[in-house]
Design an enzyme around this catalytic site. Structure first.
Site, mmCIF file in Angstrom:
data_model
loop_
_atom_site.group_PDB
_atom_site.id
_atom_site.type_symbol
_atom_site.label_atom_id
_atom_site.label_comp_id
_atom_site.label_asym_id
_atom_site.label_seq_id
_atom_site.Cartn_x
_atom_site.Cartn_y
_atom_site.Cartn_z
ATOM 1 C CE LYS A 1 -4.555 0.774 0.339
ATOM 2 N NZ LYS A 1 -5.641 -0.062 -0.173
ATOM 3 N N GLY B 1 -21.095 6.088 4.854
ATOM 4 C CA GLY B 1 -20.177 6.409 3.769
ATOM 5 C C GLY B 1 -20.754 5.995 2.431
ATOM 6 C CB VAL B 2 -23.338 7.020 0.307
ATOM 7 C CG1 VAL B 2 -24.160 5.996 1.041
ATOM 8 C CG2 VAL B 2 -23.612 8.421 0.875
ATOM 9 N N GLY C 1 -19.873 3.103 -1.559
ATOM 10 C CA GLY C 1 -21.148 3.073 -0.860
ATOM 11 C C GLY C 1 -22.356 3.362 -1.727
#
Length: 362
Positions: A88, A188-189, A193
């Site tokens: 990462k 969380g959209v 999401g």
């Protein structure tokens, strides 16, 4: 001399959360780039994981996040059946103000300097257009646009995989994979999401949403005036009476000593990485009778997609692989039951076994 016994070096070299193969600190003064690339494991193949662009309060927090996220990718890729290890990268700064083409190109040069040991992709704060820029300096870049030989937005299959994990949890807990008439709360959209909302509404679920960004909530409500209810914040969402499923889809640490005791849902299954704030939270969930679908298992649809991009992307092939998250999640629940351990521990055991077998076969 500075005492780092409780810092990131202790985590890297001495704790059970460490064991990383390589950590690279990157700086390009001309563009303002400050980044961290962490490779946890290459036992299964080149490390694969996204690039997070985030305004960390300190450099130490950035390094710690890179270490945690890279370790999570090793487990995620192993459980997804990919021939990739875990890595990462994090870029320090507010992407809304400091992200430039020059900075992304400089970052691409650092990734390229690793010679293929790390393959990057999108994450929080980075998008397909950003990967197109990075790819100009680094061929080990995925998550690019179709116009530039990539697969495009990986959040589509990430949300599909989370949906499959929810179906598996429903099957295990209620004996039926259907989510019809289940009350599902999504915190969380954003990129993932809002796609998850689509899957749930198509099946007839009742969906509650919240997000720190009002525009993200408004986008969902405007598109779906029926079947979606906005909730003030996450604190209110997790306390909602009659909630069946809680889906953390923002940043990590959502399951902690404050949230778990008041959580009303019977299932936790979401897209966020590193949902467990610290070791022991998985047992707290289990003790409360809450079924936890391990985050790195159910949110693997995106990494399945970007890994496929390296070999000539085929969406239908990727969707079929992501659909297997249903079976993988069920297998984890079965292993947890047979071993008498929480699902998170069961998933870890399976992933660690695959990585150990790969190392032994070298």
């Amino acid at each position: 001399m500075t005492d780092v016994s409780d810092g990131v070096l202790h985590t890297l070299f001495h704790s059970d959360q460490g064991g990383h193969e390589q950590v690279v600190l990157c700086q390009d003064r001309a563009s303002g780039l400050k980044a961290v690339i962490a490779l946890h494991s290459t036992a299964l193949g080149p490390a694969l994981g996204g690039t997070r662009f985030y305004p960390y309060a300190t450099e130490e927090q950035a390094v710690a996040d890179a270490l945690n996220l890279a370790r999570g990718m090793s487990y995620k890729n192993a459980m997804a059946g990919l021939d990739h290890g875990g890595g990462k990268a994090v870029i320090i700064g507010d992407p809304e103000t400091v992200k430039t083409e020059e900075l992304l190109l400089a970052y691409g040069r650092f990734v390229a300097s690793l010679g293929g040991r790390y393959v990057t992709a999108c994450d929080v704060g980075t998008y397909v257009a950003d990967m197109d820029v990075v790819a100009r300096e680094c061929r080990w870049t995925t998550g690019r646009s179709p116009e530039n030989g990539g697969a495009g937005d990986s959040s589509v299959l990430t949300s599909f995989g989370v949906y499959q994990g929810m179906r598996a949890a429903a099957q295990h807990l209620w004996g039926d994979p259907s989510l019809r008439d289940r009350k599902v709360g999504i915190a969380g959209v954003g990129k993932v999401g809002h796609h998850l909302v689509e899957h749930l509404l198509k099946e007839g679920a009742e969906v509650l949403v919240t997000d720190v960004r009002e525009d993200a909530v408004r986008r969902v409500l405007d598109r779906h005036p029926q079947g979606v209810t906005a909730v003030a914040d996450t604190e209110a969402l997790i306390r909602t009476e009659g909630l069946d499923v809680y889906a953390p889809c923002a940043l990590g640490g959502a399951l902690n000593d404050d949230s778990v005791p008041v959580l009303t849902a019977k299932v936790v299954c979401g897209a966020a990485n590193n949902q467990l704030a610290h070791p022991g939270v998985e047992k707290d969930l289990s003790d409360r009778g809450i079924l936890y679908a391990p985050d790195y298992v159910v949110n693997a649809g995106g990494v399945i997609q970007v890994a496929d991009e390296l070999h000539g992307f085929d969406f239908d092939r990727c969707r079929a692989k992501a659909a297997k998250i249903f079976d993988t999640t069920l297998a984890i629940f079965a292993r947890a039951k047979s071993d008498g351990i929480p699902p998170a521990a069961a998933a870890d055991r399976i992933a660690e076994q695959r990585m150990a077998e790969a190392r032994a076969a070298r």
